[in-house]
Design a protein around this motif. Structure first.
Motif, short mmCIF file in Angstrom:
data_model
loop_
_atom_site.label_atom_id
_atom_site.label_comp_id
_atom_site.label_asym_id
_atom_site.label_seq_id
_atom_site.Cartn_x
_atom_site.Cartn_y
_atom_site.Cartn_z
N ARG A 76 43.70 19.89 38.75
CA ARG A 76 44.90 20.71 38.88
C ARG A 76 44.78 21.77 39.96
N LYS A 77 43.58 21.87 40.57
CA LYS A 77 43.30 22.91 41.58
C LYS A 77 43.68 24.28 41.01
N LEU A 78 43.11 24.57 39.83
CA LEU A 78 43.45 25.76 39.08
C LEU A 78 42.19 26.51 38.67
N LEU A 79 42.17 27.82 38.93
CA LEU A 79 41.07 28.68 38.53
C LEU A 79 41.61 29.75 37.59
N CYS A 80 41.04 29.83 36.39
CA CYS A 80 41.41 30.87 35.43
C CYS A 80 40.28 31.89 35.37
N LEU A 81 40.60 33.13 35.66
CA LEU A 81 39.62 34.20 35.61
C LEU A 81 39.94 35.14 34.45
N PHE A 82 38.95 35.42 33.64
CA PHE A 82 39.09 36.33 32.51
C PHE A 82 38.23 37.56 32.77
N ILE A 83 38.84 38.73 32.66
CA ILE A 83 38.16 40.00 32.90
C ILE A 83 38.20 40.82 31.62
N TYR A 84 37.03 41.25 31.12
CA TYR A 84 37.01 42.17 29.98
C TYR A 84 37.52 43.51 30.47
N ALA A 85 38.75 43.81 30.17
CA ALA A 85 39.39 45.03 30.68
C ALA A 85 38.69 46.29 30.19
N GLU A 86 38.07 46.24 29.04
CA GLU A 86 37.40 47.42 28.51
C GLU A 86 36.12 47.74 29.26
N VAL A 87 35.61 46.80 30.03
CA VAL A 87 34.40 47.01 30.82
C VAL A 87 34.77 47.24 32.29
N SER A 88 35.56 46.33 32.84
CA SER A 88 35.86 46.35 34.28
C SER A 88 37.22 46.95 34.61
N GLY A 89 38.02 47.23 33.61
CA GLY A 89 39.39 47.66 33.84
C GLY A 89 40.30 46.44 33.90
N PRO A 90 41.59 46.64 33.68
CA PRO A 90 42.52 45.50 33.72
C PRO A 90 42.73 45.02 35.16
N ILE A 91 43.33 43.86 35.30
CA ILE A 91 43.64 43.33 36.64
C ILE A 91 44.85 44.10 37.16
#
Length: 153
Positions: A73-88
């Protein structure tokens, strides 16, 4: 941002595992990275030969807390722990999109929170066109659809 306590980290990790299984089922993807919540140097590569992946995927995956990739699908899903790194934020979203643009890959960007209370503290900082996932409400994802256009009547 602060480090996660062990209970929150366990909740997030178990919940991300559930999301990964759903991603594999829907998109036939693979997990590339995970567990960056305590220290950015502790990312674990789940995919053995990162050289086979598009450069933008391997570069961005290492900067996230979890990354899932579907080559079909040429798709990349990135998950960021907002409590550590801040939200996107909008700035981070633009930087990620510029990195992926030459490769023609689409992205799904998700800020991950352990609770709605943590989310509500920074809800106004989250970029339009991204998603929010709250670990203690795993069956629902909040969609920040593209920025609404306000029109005069």
């Amino acid at each position: 941002m602060r480090a996660l306590n062990n209970i929150r980290k366990k909740l997030l990790d178990e919940s991300l595992g559930m999301l990964y299984r759903k991603f594999v089922k829907e998109y036939g993807g693979i997990a590339i990275y995970g567990d960056r919540s305590e220290d950015s140097a502790s990312s674990k590569a789940f995919y053995e030969d990162l050289a086979e992946l598009p450069k933008a995927v391997s570069d961005l995956a290492g900067c996230s807390d979890a990354a899932f990739y579907s080559s079909s699908r040429k798709l990349l899903c990135l998950f960021i722990y907002a409590e550590v790194s801040g939200p996107i934020t909008e700035k981070e979203k633009i930087k990620i999109e510029e990195s992926l643009n030459p490769s023609g890959l689409a992205s799904v960007l998700v800020s991950v929170f352990s609770s709605r209370a943590d989310f509500s503290q920074v809800a106004d900082q989250i970029a339009w066109g991204t998603k929010v996932w709250i670990a203690n409400e795993p069956g629902h994802m909040i969609h920040y659809d593209d920025k609404p256009v306000i029109q005069a009547r």
